[in-house]
Design a protein around this motif. Structure first.
Motif, PDB file in Angstrom:
ATOM      1  N   LEU A  12     -58.715  -0.904  -6.543  1.00  0.00           N
ATOM      2  CA  LEU A  12     -58.642  -1.278  -7.957  1.00  0.00           C
ATOM      3  C   LEU A  12     -58.873  -0.066  -8.848  1.00  0.00           C
ATOM      4  O   LEU A  12     -58.105   0.174  -9.802  1.00  0.00           O
ATOM      5  N   GLY A  13     -59.919   0.707  -8.536  1.00  0.00           N
ATOM      6  CA  GLY A  13     -60.200   1.892  -9.340  1.00  0.00           C
ATOM      7  C   GLY A  13     -59.045   2.881  -9.348  1.00  0.00           C
ATOM      8  O   GLY A  13     -58.688   3.436 -10.389  1.00  0.00           O
ATOM      9  N   LEU A  14     -58.429   3.076  -8.189  1.00  0.00           N
ATOM     10  CA  LEU A  14     -57.292   4.001  -8.110  1.00  0.00           C
ATOM     11  C   LEU A  14     -56.074   3.473  -8.855  1.00  0.00           C
ATOM     12  O   LEU A  14     -55.316   4.236  -9.455  1.00  0.00           O
TER      13      LEU A  14
ATOM     14  N   GLY B  82     -55.052   6.081 -11.574  1.00  0.00           N
ATOM     15  CA  GLY B  82     -53.897   6.876 -11.184  1.00  0.00           C
ATOM     16  C   GLY B  82     -54.275   8.245 -10.660  1.00  0.00           C
ATOM     17  O   GLY B  82     -55.190   8.388  -9.843  1.00  0.00           O
ATOM     18  N   ASN B  83     -53.621   9.275 -11.173  1.00  0.00           N
ATOM     19  CA  ASN B  83     -53.819  10.629 -10.663  1.00  0.00           C
ATOM     20  C   ASN B  83     -55.234  11.131 -10.894  1.00  0.00           C
ATOM     21  O   ASN B  83     -55.768  11.918 -10.099  1.00  0.00           O
TER      22      ASN B  83
ATOM     23  N   ASN C  96     -71.996  21.217  -5.326  1.00  0.00           N
ATOM     24  CA  ASN C  96     -70.887  20.640  -4.555  1.00  0.00           C
ATOM     25  C   ASN C  96     -70.173  19.536  -5.326  1.00  0.00           C
ATOM     26  O   ASN C  96     -69.720  18.559  -4.752  1.00  0.00           O
ATOM     27  N   GLN C  97     -70.062  19.683  -6.666  1.00  0.00           N
ATOM     28  CA  GLN C  97     -69.430  18.647  -7.469  1.00  0.00           C
ATOM     29  C   GLN C  97     -68.022  18.313  -6.976  1.00  0.00           C
ATOM     30  O   GLN C  97     -67.597  17.163  -6.998  1.00  0.00           O
ATOM     31  N   GLU C  98     -67.307  19.318  -6.532  1.00  0.00           N
ATOM     32  CA  GLU C  98     -65.908  19.106  -6.207  1.00  0.00           C
ATOM     33  C   GLU C  98     -65.704  18.291  -4.928  1.00  0.00           C
ATOM     34  O   GLU C  98     -64.591  17.929  -4.586  1.00  0.00           O
ATOM     35  N   SER C  99     -66.800  17.980  -4.243  1.00  0.00           N
ATOM     36  CA  SER C  99     -66.654  17.188  -3.025  1.00  0.00           C
ATOM     37  C   SER C  99     -66.449  15.710  -3.321  1.00  0.00           C
ATOM     38  O   SER C  99     -66.042  14.958  -2.438  1.00  0.00           O
ATOM     39  N   TRP C 100     -66.730  15.304  -4.544  1.00  0.00           N
ATOM     40  CA  TRP C 100     -66.590  13.888  -4.891  1.00  0.00           C
ATOM     41  C   TRP C 100     -65.214  13.602  -5.482  1.00  0.00           C
ATOM     42  O   TRP C 100     -64.753  14.316  -6.390  1.00  0.00           O
ATOM     43  N   THR C 101     -64.546  12.563  -4.983  1.00  0.00           N
ATOM     44  CA  THR C 101     -63.416  11.945  -5.676  1.00  0.00           C
ATOM     45  C   THR C 101     -63.462  10.449  -5.389  1.00  0.00           C
ATOM     46  O   THR C 101     -64.009  10.012  -4.364  1.00  0.00           O
ATOM     47  N   LEU C 102     -62.874   9.699  -6.269  1.00  0.00           N
ATOM     48  CA  LEU C 102     -62.807   8.252  -6.075  1.00  0.00           C
ATOM     49  C   LEU C 102     -62.017   7.926  -4.805  1.00  0.00           C
ATOM     50  O   LEU C 102     -62.326   6.965  -4.088  1.00  0.00           O
ATOM     51  N   ALA C 103     -61.014   8.745  -4.512  1.00  0.00           N
ATOM     52  CA  ALA C 103     -60.130   8.466  -3.380  1.00  0.00           C
ATOM     53  C   ALA C 103     -60.809   8.723  -2.035  1.00  0.00           C
ATOM     54  O   ALA C 103     -60.463   8.069  -1.040  1.00  0.00           O
TER      55      ALA C 103
END
Length: 497
Positions: free
Chosen positions: A408-410, A414-415, A465-472
């Motif tokens: 749902l979140g994705l 979207g991108n 390490n912020q860049e390690s998180w994504t919703l995907a």
């Protein structure tokens, strides 16, 4: 809950800008019980007039619920054993209620309207307690929901549900019952004290008499007995003659067309646009007058009026968005449609029962005047009931399949959801999708961001390490979406559409 003053000064001129997400969601929340992310995304960029025409045409061409096998049953068709008969009646009722509730979820404008009319041309199932009467009443609502209002009024008054509910079955020629005649004018067509007198009610009751044949088996459809009809000369709205049922409808629409149009268009305006139609800050009265002119010039066809309203700048104005308090059915069904999760008939039944607990029982408005809507839906008990039940609903979905919250979140983001490592940036479009105008201010957004980040704060800000998180990709991302939805469901803005 803030009371919204109607400051909408836009006109009935067509809204020509391509629909953005806010206005696409607004359209589906008002013309149905909202829509999925995919449906809203498909509507973004479309012309409002084209989409409205499609939704109106869909409603016009939609068949009513098919007749169940028991549609014409009388008491003689049920088991002789009372307990067995009652059990069978309850099963029939439960299935029909479920079928209609699924129609509310799936049929957009047609059953948004049939449900609206059930709160205008009111009956209460608890009064007549007959499944066959309920079927034909709902059938009448669905067939006429976006048809000719004059035909609608004529047909609804002869349904057995209405004849029992407003005592038409006891309206004998020599002893008239005035109940239906009064409500025909006061609640259904003209408005209280508007264009009729007490004497008109008395005379109209005589003209409506004779629909009293109820059969011997119970649950038998009511029919007309000419021997029980009053044949005296009657003067109704200035016209004198030996009038009957059809004459009453003809006289009413011939003699009071403008009053009927004004009354009905105001009800439609308050339901679809803004509950306050009489505030001097906006131009609601001008809009209603324009709708009424269209109504009369189209011989009381509803579709032209609704096309005109739904395509207008007035309908899509910022002042029309997020100003109506969701009814219980709006609250649950809108959420069910917007999250887009797989649900079962059991889920729908739960939503129907939750709505009953919050004072909106399907097929049973509170009285002949119907639910008064809007601010009556919110009090201390009801708001807590909303919170607890919606949380239970979301928890059940999470336990069944938590990954659907990521999906749902994705779908919403979207991108951004695929690539952004900033939880705040990701949660913003999710918030704005579920709330008609977003949250009140940046401080309120910050509170929501904190909820969304709460499960990742410890690691998100640790060691760069912020860049390690994504919703995907983040393992606990579904739980983050779940927490955010739980939080949003308690916000004042979530109670609005």
């Amino acid at each position: 809950m803030e009371y919204f003053i109607n400051c909408n000064t836009s006109t009935l001129a067509p809204y020509n800008a391509p629909l953005d997400q806010t206005r696409a969601s607004h359209l589906y929340r008002r013309l149905g019980f909202s829509a999925s992310v995919d449906t809203i995304n498909q509507a973004v960029g479309q012309n409002a007039g084209t989409l409205v025409d499609a939704l109106v045409d869909e409603a016009l061409n939609m068949a009513p619920l098919p007749a169940p096998t028991w549609a014409d049953w009388t008491n003689a068709d049920y088991p002789a054993d009372e307990d067995a008969a009652r059990q069978l009646r309850n099963q029939q009722f439960a299935q029909f209620r479920l079928d209609y509730a699924n129609g509310m979820l799936n049929n957009n404008l047609r059953d948004r309207l049939s449900f609206f009319w059930s709160n205008h041309l009111v009956t209460e199932y608890d009064v007549y307690d007959c499944n066959s009467f309920l079927y034909y009443y709902i059938n009448c609502l669905q067939r006429n929901a976006i048809g000719n209002f004059r035909t609608f009024v004529s047909e609804i008054g002869l349904t057995s549900a209405m004849l029992y509910y407003l005592d038409g079955v006891y309206n004998n020629g020599n002893n008239p019952n005035e109940n239906y005649a009064r409500e025909l004018y006061e609640l259904f067509t003209l408005g209280e004290g508007n264009g009729y007198t007490e004497q008109d009610i008395i005379e109209t009751a005589k003209a409506l008499s004779g629909y009293v044949e109820r059969g011997e088996e119970g649950c038998t459809q009511v029919t007309f007995n000419p021997e029980r009809h009053n044949t005296d000369a009657k003067t109704i709205l200035g016209q004198t003659g030996n009038w009957g049922y059809d004459d009453v409808i003809n006289i009413l629409f011939q003699e009071r067309p403008n009053e009927i149009a004004e009354f009905i268009c105001r009800k439609l305006y308050e339901f679809f646009v803004h509950p306050d139609s009489k505030d001097d800050a906006g131009n609601a009265q001008i809009i209603i007058s324009g709708m009424a002119t269209t109504f009369v010039s189209n011989n009381f066809e509803l579709a032209p009026v609704l096309r005109q309203l739904f395509k207008s700048e007035h309908f899509f104005d910022d002042e029309a968005i997020g100003v109506i308090i969701k009814s219980p059915f709006d609250f649950y069904f809108n959420t069910l449609k917007e999250i887009g999760f797989t649900y079962t008939d059991t889920t729908v039944d739960e939503m129907v029962n939750y709505s009953r607990l919050l004072s909106q029982e399907l097929f049973d408005p509170v009285d002949v005047a119907g639910w008064q809507r809007d601010r009556t839906w919110i009090n201390t008990n009801f708001i807590i009931g909303r919170w607890l039940t919606i949380e239970s609903m979301l928890e059940a979905f999470y336990q069944a399949d938590n990954e659907q919250f990521r999906t749902l979140g994705l779908a919403i983001t979207g991108n951004i959801g695929l690539t952004s490592s900033n939880p705040d940036e990701v949660s913003r479009p999710i918030i704005d999708f579920f709330l008609p105008k977003g949250l009140l201010d940046q401080g309120e957004y910050d509170k929501a961001y904190t909820i969304f980040r709460s499960d990742v704060d410890d690691v998100y800000y640790e060691g760069g390490n912020q860049e390690s998180w994504t919703l995907a990709t983040w393992q606990q991302a579904p739980f983050q979406v779940y927490l955010l939805l739980q939080y949003l469901a308690r916000q004042p803005e979530f109670q609005l559409k």
